[in-house]
Write a protein that holds these residues in place. Sequence first.
Motif, PDB file in Angstrom:
ATOM      1  N   ILE A 150       1.046  -1.268  -0.051  1.00  0.00           N
ATOM      2  CA  ILE A 150       0.011  -0.020   0.307  1.00  0.00           C
ATOM      3  C   ILE A 150       0.908   1.136   0.067  1.00  0.00           C
ATOM      4  O   ILE A 150       1.767   1.212   0.769  1.00  0.00           O
ATOM      5  CB  ILE A 150      -0.998  -0.206   1.111  1.00  0.00           C
ATOM      6  CG1 ILE A 150      -2.176  -1.022   1.019  1.00  0.00           C
ATOM      7  CG2 ILE A 150      -1.368   1.591   1.472  1.00  0.00           C
ATOM      8  CD1 ILE A 150      -3.214  -0.708   2.132  1.00  0.00           C
ATOM      9  N   HIS A 151       0.590   2.187  -0.850  1.00  0.00           N
ATOM     10  CA  HIS A 151       1.372   3.428  -1.266  1.00  0.00           C
ATOM     11  C   HIS A 151       0.556   4.502  -0.595  1.00  0.00           C
ATOM     12  O   HIS A 151      -0.713   4.527  -0.753  1.00  0.00           O
ATOM     13  CB  HIS A 151       2.015   3.567  -2.469  1.00  0.00           C
ATOM     14  CG  HIS A 151       2.812   2.653  -3.155  1.00  0.00           C
ATOM     15  ND1 HIS A 151       4.162   2.636  -2.824  1.00  0.00           N
ATOM     16  CD2 HIS A 151       2.448   1.498  -3.862  1.00  0.00           C
ATOM     17  CE1 HIS A 151       4.750   1.651  -3.535  1.00  0.00           C
ATOM     18  NE2 HIS A 151       3.666   0.736  -4.255  1.00  0.00           N
TER      19      HIS A 151
ATOM     20  N   LEU B 168       5.116   4.712   2.884  1.00  0.00           N
ATOM     21  CA  LEU B 168       4.322   5.852   3.079  1.00  0.00           C
ATOM     22  C   LEU B 168       5.246   7.170   2.089  1.00  0.00           C
ATOM     23  O   LEU B 168       6.777   6.953   2.431  1.00  0.00           O
ATOM     24  CB  LEU B 168       4.366   6.443   4.524  1.00  0.00           C
ATOM     25  CG  LEU B 168       3.839   5.639   5.365  1.00  0.00           C
ATOM     26  CD1 LEU B 168       4.047   5.944   6.826  1.00  0.00           C
ATOM     27  CD2 LEU B 168       2.151   5.560   5.159  1.00  0.00           C
ATOM     28  N   HIS B 169       4.544   7.875   1.455  1.00  0.00           N
ATOM     29  CA  HIS B 169       5.363   9.028   0.741  1.00  0.00           C
ATOM     30  C   HIS B 169       5.060  10.417   1.052  1.00  0.00           C
ATOM     31  O   HIS B 169       5.182  11.165   0.543  1.00  0.00           O
ATOM     32  CB  HIS B 169       4.824   8.815  -0.865  1.00  0.00           C
ATOM     33  CG  HIS B 169       5.170   7.438  -1.433  1.00  0.00           C
ATOM     34  ND1 HIS B 169       6.302   7.270  -2.094  1.00  0.00           N
ATOM     35  CD2 HIS B 169       4.461   6.308  -1.441  1.00  0.00           C
ATOM     36  CE1 HIS B 169       6.510   5.865  -2.609  1.00  0.00           C
ATOM     37  NE2 HIS B 169       5.320   5.473  -2.104  1.00  0.00           N
ATOM     38  N   ALA B 170       4.044  10.544   2.321  1.00  0.00           N
ATOM     39  CA  ALA B 170       3.691  11.658   2.975  1.00  0.00           C
ATOM     40  C   ALA B 170       4.017  11.622   4.435  1.00  0.00           C
ATOM     41  O   ALA B 170       3.832  10.562   4.779  1.00  0.00           O
ATOM     42  CB  ALA B 170       2.221  12.155   2.518  1.00  0.00           C
TER      43      ALA B 170
ATOM     44  N   VAL C  11       6.991  -0.556   7.739  1.00  0.00           N
ATOM     45  CA  VAL C  11       6.639   0.657   7.257  1.00  0.00           C
ATOM     46  C   VAL C  11       7.973   1.159   6.378  1.00  0.00           C
ATOM     47  O   VAL C  11       9.041   1.380   7.152  1.00  0.00           O
ATOM     48  CB  VAL C  11       5.994   1.547   8.197  1.00  0.00           C
ATOM     49  CG1 VAL C  11       5.791   3.028   7.435  1.00  0.00           C
ATOM     50  CG2 VAL C  11       4.792   0.850   8.723  1.00  0.00           C
ATOM     51  N   VAL C  12       7.992   1.600   5.232  1.00  0.00           N
ATOM     52  CA  VAL C  12       8.876   2.180   4.359  1.00  0.00           C
ATOM     53  C   VAL C  12       8.505   3.702   4.268  1.00  0.00           C
ATOM     54  O   VAL C  12       7.421   3.908   3.778  1.00  0.00           O
ATOM     55  CB  VAL C  12       9.079   1.736   3.112  1.00  0.00           C
ATOM     56  CG1 VAL C  12      10.228   2.483   2.207  1.00  0.00           C
ATOM     57  CG2 VAL C  12       9.749   0.347   3.288  1.00  0.00           C
ATOM     58  N   PHE C  13       9.253   4.551   4.285  1.00  0.00           N
ATOM     59  CA  PHE C  13       8.966   5.957   4.080  1.00  0.00           C
ATOM     60  C   PHE C  13       9.805   6.834   3.349  1.00  0.00           C
ATOM     61  O   PHE C  13      11.093   6.572   3.427  1.00  0.00           O
ATOM     62  CB  PHE C  13       8.931   6.859   5.395  1.00  0.00           C
ATOM     63  CG  PHE C  13       8.880   8.374   5.272  1.00  0.00           C
ATOM     64  CD1 PHE C  13       7.796   8.959   4.705  1.00  0.00           C
ATOM     65  CD2 PHE C  13       9.750   9.225   5.661  1.00  0.00           C
ATOM     66  CE1 PHE C  13       7.730  10.269   4.451  1.00  0.00           C
ATOM     67  CE2 PHE C  13       9.730  10.603   5.436  1.00  0.00           C
ATOM     68  CZ  PHE C  13       8.586  11.150   4.753  1.00  0.00           C
TER      69      PHE C  13
ATOM     70  N   GLN D  67      10.192   5.741  14.251  1.00  0.00           N
ATOM     71  CA  GLN D  67       9.215   4.575  14.058  1.00  0.00           C
ATOM     72  C   GLN D  67       9.290   3.545  12.774  1.00  0.00           C
ATOM     73  O   GLN D  67       9.202   2.590  12.700  1.00  0.00           O
ATOM     74  CB  GLN D  67       7.637   5.384  13.935  1.00  0.00           C
ATOM     75  CG  GLN D  67       7.279   5.743  15.659  1.00  0.00           C
ATOM     76  CD  GLN D  67       6.146   6.256  15.663  1.00  0.00           C
ATOM     77  OE1 GLN D  67       6.066   7.336  15.161  1.00  0.00           O
ATOM     78  NE2 GLN D  67       5.070   5.634  15.903  1.00  0.00           N
ATOM     79  N   VAL D  68       9.333   4.499  11.765  1.00  0.00           N
ATOM     80  CA  VAL D  68       9.385   3.840  10.377  1.00  0.00           C
ATOM     81  C   VAL D  68      10.692   2.996  10.222  1.00  0.00           C
ATOM     82  O   VAL D  68      11.669   2.931  11.011  1.00  0.00           O
ATOM     83  CB  VAL D  68       9.335   4.687   9.042  1.00  0.00           C
ATOM     84  CG1 VAL D  68       8.232   5.592   9.241  1.00  0.00           C
ATOM     85  CG2 VAL D  68      10.504   5.655   9.048  1.00  0.00           C
TER      86      VAL D  68
END
Length: 446
Positions: free
Chosen positions: A10-11, A102-104, A124-126, A215-216
């Motif tokens: 999920i992006h 996550l991109h935001a 979670v990847v950011f 966290q990420v």
Amino acid sequence: MRRADMFQVIHVPYTYYPDPVGGTEIYVEQLAEHLRAFGIQSAIVAPGTGRAAYNHRATAVERLAVDNHIHGIHQLYGEGDVAAARTFGEILDARQPQVVHLHAFTRIVSPLWVDAAHARGLPVVFTYHTPTVSCLRSGLMRWGHQVCDGWLDTDRCTHCRLHSLGAPIALAHLLARIPPSLVAWGKGVPRVGTALQMRELVARQHTMIRDWFRQVDRIVALCEWTRALLLRNDVASEKIFLSPHGFSPHAIPPAAALQTNQTAPLRVIALGRLEPIKGIDLLARALAQVPALNLTLDIYGIEQSERETPFARRLRRDIARDARIRLLSPVPHDQVTSLLQSYDVLAVPSQWLETGPLVVLEAFAAGIPVIGSNLGGISEKVQDGVNGLLVSPLHVDAWREALTRVAQDRALLAKLRANVRPPRSMQNVAEEMYGLYASLLRPVPA
């Protein structure tokens, strides 16, 4: 790839199609498309004006209904939107992804979303797309004109934030040192209360940013400057994954003829939002100093608000005085590469640190050189005197000299163009992201 290896990611960008989009959303769109070659199914989840579910280019999209009304200054510097995080958790339960990317990072897409993913055992990847992630002034330009190293220091960030809100530098230093007793007294006074509380608000936001970095599970840095910023703020090097931008045009058109005729005008193009950080006004002011310079400038400007801003009004007024300059409507991003082919050079006068911008890669895909600000991602992509020119970002005289130099020296233009190489593909980025996702899913040896 074996079917057993397939999984879903999920992006989460800040917004998504059909709303107006920028480089981040284009990156997400292309990444989702190229990940399919590695057996990865993508879904996009983004804030919106209401709940919606639809497909965009064969990728599933879900939009959350969010309240964009700010109910108090502390909401901007708080812990995040609880309702949005709850809805995101429901989407995770329904879709059952293996990875969240996550991109935001905003008051909507907050650390609560990371908590929701981790509560379900999801890594979670950011990706750090813009300096707004960690800079309260937005552009990592201290006092608006000095490149900042991005270190989260409460004192200097408070001073700089107050200055961005209109306080002179001396007053910004004074306000940041107001004792707590006076801060409490001024909280009920509009604007004054906000200024007096700024140190507290900045400290709160810094805590939130550091918590986010902690966290990420992995942070993707698109540029070396971003990697350095993260290290400076105590992010462990093993958590940082350097993966520069890629770009894959939908179709590469045939190359346009190089303009070598010295009597023909140099064809310059600029694309971007009509706002100060993009620096388009610098080009108009630079050309005003050389009214006889033989060139044309076409600006494809994006206005992300229905109301024309004071900046856009001033720009239109300045452009109206110069017949060489045209302000044109933007084109869809899948047509930009073809559009660039009909010009000699791209001008990118950005006034903030970018991780892209994407338009530089689009220019290189089109085979034309770039005249760009000597800042951030532009300076990492453009080699001065090789495939373009790097210009001191804030100085009108420097832009005048750079434009004059290329307009009057077509041999230089030919040299720059000959050295342009196609950018790396989003296929390369997708391969790196696949490896990153797989490493997070792989069991850790006992």
